[in-house]
Design an enzyme around this catalytic site. Structure first.
Site, PDB file in Angstrom:
ATOM      1  N   ASN A 238      39.724  34.735  43.039  1.00 17.00           N
ATOM      2  CA  ASN A 238      39.549  35.274  41.683  1.00 17.00           C
ATOM      3  C   ASN A 238      40.046  36.717  41.630  1.00 17.00           C
ATOM      4  O   ASN A 238      40.356  37.304  42.664  1.00 17.00           O
ATOM      5  CB  ASN A 238      38.057  35.258  41.306  1.00 17.00           C
ATOM      6  CG  ASN A 238      37.579  33.888  40.850  1.00 17.00           C
ATOM      7  OD1 ASN A 238      38.375  33.027  40.494  1.00 17.00           O
ATOM      8  ND2 ASN A 238      36.277  33.703  40.849  1.00 17.00           N
TER       9      ASN A 238
ATOM     10  N   HIS B 119      42.160  23.647  47.041  1.00 19.61           N
ATOM     11  CA  HIS B 119      40.926  23.307  47.747  1.00 19.61           C
ATOM     12  C   HIS B 119      40.707  24.317  48.875  1.00 19.61           C
ATOM     13  O   HIS B 119      41.582  24.468  49.739  1.00 19.61           O
ATOM     14  CB  HIS B 119      41.073  21.880  48.301  1.00 19.61           C
ATOM     15  CG  HIS B 119      39.974  21.446  49.219  1.00 19.61           C
ATOM     16  ND1 HIS B 119      38.661  21.836  49.054  1.00 19.61           N
ATOM     17  CD2 HIS B 119      39.990  20.644  50.316  1.00 19.61           C
ATOM     18  CE1 HIS B 119      37.928  21.301  50.019  1.00 19.61           C
ATOM     19  NE2 HIS B 119      38.703  20.580  50.793  1.00 19.61           N
TER      20      HIS B 119
ATOM     21  N   HIS C  79      38.281  26.823  34.863  1.00 17.56           N
ATOM     22  CA  HIS C  79      39.672  27.255  35.069  1.00 17.56           C
ATOM     23  C   HIS C  79      40.670  26.317  34.387  1.00 17.56           C
ATOM     24  O   HIS C  79      41.768  26.084  34.905  1.00 17.56           O
ATOM     25  CB  HIS C  79      40.013  27.348  36.564  1.00 17.56           C
ATOM     26  CG  HIS C  79      39.215  28.366  37.317  1.00 17.56           C
ATOM     27  ND1 HIS C  79      39.651  29.648  37.540  1.00 17.56           N
ATOM     28  CD2 HIS C  79      37.988  28.298  37.891  1.00 17.56           C
ATOM     29  CE1 HIS C  79      38.743  30.322  38.227  1.00 17.56           C
ATOM     30  NE2 HIS C  79      37.713  29.530  38.450  1.00 17.56           N
TER      31      HIS C  79
HETATM   32 FE1  HDE Z   1      35.954  27.134  41.764  1.00 19.79          FE
HETATM   33  N1  HDE Z   1      36.275  25.264  41.050  1.00 19.79           N
HETATM   34  N2  HDE Z   1      34.055  26.639  42.210  1.00 19.79           N
HETATM   35  N3  HDE Z   1      35.553  29.064  42.357  1.00 19.79           N
HETATM   36  N4  HDE Z   1      37.802  27.685  41.316  1.00 19.79           N
HETATM   37  C1  HDE Z   1      37.424  24.824  40.498  1.00 19.79           C
HETATM   38  O1  HDE Z   1      38.469  22.815  41.027  1.00 19.79           O
HETATM   39  C2  HDE Z   1      33.584  25.379  42.279  1.00 19.79           C
HETATM   40  C3  HDE Z   1      34.377  29.525  42.849  1.00 19.79           C
HETATM   41  C4  HDE Z   1      38.401  28.862  41.584  1.00 19.79           C
HETATM   42  O2  HDE Z   1      44.066  26.988  39.457  1.00 19.79           O
HETATM   43  C5  HDE Z   1      37.431  23.357  40.254  1.00 19.79           C
HETATM   44  O3  HDE Z   1      40.418  21.701  40.787  1.00 19.79           O
HETATM   45  C6  HDE Z   1      32.232  25.392  42.800  1.00 19.79           C
HETATM   46  C7  HDE Z   1      34.546  30.811  43.465  1.00 19.79           C
HETATM   47  C8  HDE Z   1      39.747  28.868  41.060  1.00 19.79           C
HETATM   48  O4  HDE Z   1      43.579  24.907  39.906  1.00 19.79           O
HETATM   49  C9  HDE Z   1      36.069  22.899  40.791  1.00 19.79           C
HETATM   50  C10 HDE Z   1      31.933  26.702  43.023  1.00 19.79           C
HETATM   51  C11 HDE Z   1      35.879  31.107  43.313  1.00 19.79           C
HETATM   52  C12 HDE Z   1      39.919  27.614  40.478  1.00 19.79           C
HETATM   53  C13 HDE Z   1      35.466  24.203  41.265  1.00 19.79           C
HETATM   54  C14 HDE Z   1      33.082  27.482  42.658  1.00 19.79           C
HETATM   55  C15 HDE Z   1      36.480  30.008  42.613  1.00 19.79           C
HETATM   56  C16 HDE Z   1      38.693  26.897  40.654  1.00 19.79           C
HETATM   57  C17 HDE Z   1      37.762  22.939  38.842  1.00 19.79           C
HETATM   58  C18 HDE Z   1      30.625  27.278  43.524  1.00 19.79           C
HETATM   59  C19 HDE Z   1      36.608  32.370  43.758  1.00 19.79           C
HETATM   60  C20 HDE Z   1      41.135  27.115  39.761  1.00 19.79           C
HETATM   61  C21 HDE Z   1      38.995  22.097  38.946  1.00 19.79           C
HETATM   62  C22 HDE Z   1      30.402  27.085  44.853  1.00 19.79           C
HETATM   63  C23 HDE Z   1      36.624  32.554  45.170  1.00 19.79           C
HETATM   64  C24 HDE Z   1      42.139  26.548  40.708  1.00 19.79           C
HETATM   65  C25 HDE Z   1      39.415  22.172  40.312  1.00 19.79           C
HETATM   66  C26 HDE Z   1      43.367  26.110  39.957  1.00 19.79           C
HETATM   67  C27 HDE Z   1      38.492  25.575  40.233  1.00 19.79           C
HETATM   68  C28 HDE Z   1      34.263  24.256  41.854  1.00 19.79           C
HETATM   69  C29 HDE Z   1      33.103  28.899  42.728  1.00 19.79           C
HETATM   70  C30 HDE Z   1      37.877  30.012  42.278  1.00 19.79           C
HETATM   71  C31 HDE Z   1      35.216  22.109  39.865  1.00 19.79           C
HETATM   72  C32 HDE Z   1      31.373  24.193  43.024  1.00 19.79           C
HETATM   73  C33 HDE Z   1      33.485  31.650  44.174  1.00 19.79           C
HETATM   74  C34 HDE Z   1      40.753  30.007  41.137  1.00 19.79           C
HETATM   75  O5  HDE Z   1      36.194  22.017  41.841  1.00 19.79           O
END
Ligand code: HDE
Length: 706
Positions: free
Chosen positions: A137, A328, A64
């Site tokens: 999402n 978060h 993202h």
């Molecule tokens: Fe994320 N995801 N994600 N994700 N995600 C990040 O957080 C992660 C997942 C989502 O505009 C990171 O600050 C893991 C699902 C959005 O700042 C990180 C898993 C969904 C955004 C991270 C998922 C999301 C992130 C990267 C599997 C939809 C952007 C930088 C369990 C429900 C937020 C940060 C923004 C961002 C980890 C899966 C949505 C690395 C480990 C499912 C919208 O922490």
């Protein structure tokens, strides 16, 4: 719009200073020994300026990275007290500030907006009881069921490690290799290949919390919930050819659209909706509610409209707001709680952890964009970049007597956060429940709920994605997976990518496998086999043109009153327009040319409109760009408007012979609308054509060059 008034220097800051507040007298030359001599270390202004510049970058988000954001507010329609004690969901007269960041997932921070990808839709609610983040999402499911697979998923889809290619694209061997070996990804793959993977606008897509969460009310009763954002306009997507061209013509397409619509006062609006399931219904359905690769079909669990969010303010500074915002899923408020979804559980670790690297330490909540509007009081202290001072005197521990036990614990009726006391027991294992192994039912449900054109787009997207995969064995394995979803789809995909369709005996075996799994595991649980709400086409209301943008083609001699009237009408309907001509300035003071052909493209508009005026039409007939604009617009099934003698211009295009005339010599045929003048009837027809967005039924459109 171009001149941001916020850029005007503030009177108090007339003079430039160093970061120590010392006024700077000269910043164009470094301090040297003589005019041609060496620069000297005494130049503290140079060193400070350069040190700061050298460290301007922070690591981009690992996923993202590419995003844009807006401020706004949220207001609940009616009190949700029967279901949740969350205070921001109680009082319809109260507005809660929000900050929303939309993003793509795969591309680097400087990548193009209109790639095929999932879109992030992350909302921070600055509630009076602390921050609540809904980090969702634009698709309601995910690729994997357990967070431990996330690094593998992301490694596979990001550029390959040896040559860092391709950028912002799933269409390569690693990703499809991974997918072919991870059948749980199949449902999500259907969404990604669908039109949802290329949204026209951030304000025209749905958002989903994805996981199952809980609402908990004052009495401690819990409901399982799924949260959704529904845009208040119809959803809209790009066609794939258009998306690819747009990535080059305007890589900031979605970002610009969001920014411009807010500057124009066309505020994006979304409704927060909730699906609620009483605890006792946890095992009622033929899907496990803890499995993030499954939806709760709206036809089975209806949506309740909770409230409205309006995005009405652009950020003032990209870095300190959009880049430094830290979401978060564990930022929760009383009344909203978690479940044991293993994907969600893993996220609860990852989002805090990532900020340590990205934002340089544990104090990121002190950055203005992350700072709660509620008061923060605790005994945490120090760390990099700490500046919040608790004014604790000599007491920084709890319990204490010397500060009268303050800050004290908040009881539950003061909205102290209390976790839902769920009963949990079990053996420590690495495993998952049987129901999670139903990888295909909902992929099939999704595909079969699409209209024919939506199905066609999914197949064509698969041709593109898999057609770029070099290893034949990977293509074959993916096609095999597709046979578990829908035989017709799998065969068509196979044919388009040079894979031999499976023999009937193998197909029968696969279908038997899928069927017997469903019969054994789900037995008599509630299910459906058609969910119209999944189809963007089926839910389209076609009652608004808000946020659309029309390219108005006009050359010297064009009837400028047509342009003025059309622009006014579009504005009244919350739509926008740009005058496109071969040259800037050709109308003198009478009319501004917004774009020349060289600075824009037909793909950047929702419709092309040709203005009347003999001289103008003749000039356009001689101009390949004008002809291309109209042809391409037709090919992409978008509305075309023509007025008066502009009709004759069509003789120069490839589409003249494809459009049927009405009795009165005008056209209103599958989105090609002409009129003698800008009458109410004409506007009526053109409105309808615009609101439909796309006119898929156009005959022979594929014969038209684009
Ligand atoms: Fe994320 N995801 N994600 N994700 N995600 C990040 O957080 C992660 C997942 C989502 O505009 C990171 O600050 C893991 C699902 C959005 O700042 C990180 C898993 C969904 C955004 C991270 C998922 C999301 C992130 C990267 C599997 C939809 C952007 C930088 C369990 C429900 C937020 C940060 C923004 C961002 C980890 C899966 C949505 C690395 C480990 C499912 C919208 O922490």
């Amino acid at each position: 719009m171009e001149n941001n008034p916020k850029n005007q220097p503030d009177k108090e800051h007339d003079f430039m200073t160093t970061n120590q507040g010392v006024k700077v007298s000269h910043t164009d030359d470094s301090l040297k020994v003589g005019e041609r001599g060496p620069t000297i270390m005494d130049d503290h202004h140079f060193r400070e300026k350069m040190m700061h510049f050298d460290h301007e970058r922070i690591p981009e988000r690992v996923v993202h990275a590419r995003g844009s954001a807006a401020h706004g507010y949220f207001q609940v329609y009616e009190s949700m007290a029967p279901y949740t004690k969350a205070k921001f969901l109680q009082d319809p007269s109260k507005k809660t500030s929000v900050f929303v960041r939309f993003s793509t997932v795969v591309g680097f921070r400087g990548s193009a907006d209109t790639v095929r990808d999932v879109r992030g839709f992350a909302t921070k609610f600055y509630t009076e009881e602390g921050n609540y983040d809904l980090v969702g999402n634009n698709m309601p499911v995910f690729f994997i069921q357990d967070a431990i697979k996330f690094p593998d998923l992301v490694h596979s889809i990001k550029p390959e490690p040896h040559n860092e290619m391709p950028q912002a694209a799933a269409a390569h061997d690693s990703f499809w290799d991974f997918v072919s070996l991870m059948p749980e990804s199949m449902h999500m793959i259907m969404w990604v290949l669908s039109d949802r993977g290329v949204p026209r606008s951030y304000s025209k897509m749905e958002g989903f919390g994805v996981h199952t969460f809980r609402f908990v009310n004052k009495e401690g009763k819990s409901h399982f919930i799924k949260l959704h954002w529904k845009p208040l306009t119809d959803m809209a997507s790009l066609v794939w050819d258009e998306a690819q061209k747009t990535a080059g013509k305007d890589p900031d397409f979605n970002r610009r659209d969001l920014w411009d619509s807010i500057e124009m006062g066309n505020y994006p609006e979304f409704e927060l909706c909730v699906q609620m399931l009483p605890e006792e219904d946890e095992h009622k359905f033929a899907f496990d509610i803890l499995d993030a690769t499954k939806i709760w079909p709206e036809e089975l669990v209806p949506l309740k409209r909770v409230g409205k969010m309006v995005l009405d303010r652009n950020p003032e500074d990209f870095f300190t707001e959009t880049e430094q915002v830290a979401f978060h899923p564990g930022h929760l408020v009383s009344g909203i709680d978690l479940t044991n979804d293993p994907l969600l559980q893993g996220r609860l670790f990852s989002y805090l952890d990532t900020q340590l690297t990205r934002l340089g330490g544990p104090n990121f909540a002190e950055l203005p964009i992350n700072k709660p509007h509620a008061k923060v009081e605790n005994n945490q202290q120090d760390g990099f970049m700490r500046h919040h001072n608790n004014h604790r005197g000599n007491v920084n521990y709890f319990p204490n007597s010397r500060a009268e036990g303050k800050p004290q614990m908040a009881p539950e009726d003061e909205m102290g956060y209390v976790h839902y006391p769920e009963n949990v027991s079990g053996k420590k294992i690495r495993g998952r429940s049987e129901g999670f192994k139903d990888f295909y039912s909902q992929a099939t449900l999704f595909y079969r709920s699409m209209t024919e054109i939506e199905k066609k787009h999914i197949i064509e997207a698969a041709w593109f994605e898999l057609g770029k995969v070099k290893e034949m064995a990977i293509r074959e394995r993916v096609v095999r997976q597709f046979y578990h979803i829908d035989e017709d789809m799998a065969r068509k995909v196979a044919e388009g990518i040079g894979v031999k369709p499976l023999d009937q005996s193998e197909i029968d075996k696969i279908q038997q496998e899928v069927k017997s799994f469903q019969e054994n595991v789900w037995k008599d649980k509630v299910n459906i086999d058609d969910s119209p709400s999944l189809s963007m086409e089926k839910v389209k209301k076609a009652d608004s043109i808000k946020g659309m943008k029309v390219g108005i083609l006009a050359e010297k001699g064009a009837n400028l009153s047509t342009v003025t009237k059309l622009k006014e009408w579009l504005k009244e309907n919350n739509a926008d327009a740009e005058v496109v001509s071969s040259q800037f300035g050709i109308f003198g003071d009478e009319m501004k040319v917004d774009k020349s052909y060289i600075t824009t493209a037909s793909v950047l508009y929702d419709s092309i409109f040709v203005v009347d005026g003999k001289e103008s039409i003749e000039a356009m007939a001689d101009n390949g760009d004008s002809i291309h604009f109209v042809n391409e617009c037709y090919r992409h099934c978008k509305p075309i408007g023509l007025i008066g003698d502009a009709k004759e211009f069509l003789d120069n295009t490839s589409i003249r012979k494809l459009v049927q005339e009405n009795g009165d010599g005008n056209w209103s045929d599958k989105g090609v609308v002409s009129g003698s003048d800008l009458s109410d009837n004409f506007f009526n027809d053109y409105f309808k054509a615009l609101a439909m967005q796309r006119h898929w039924g156009r005959s022979s459109k594929d014969k038209v060059p684009a």
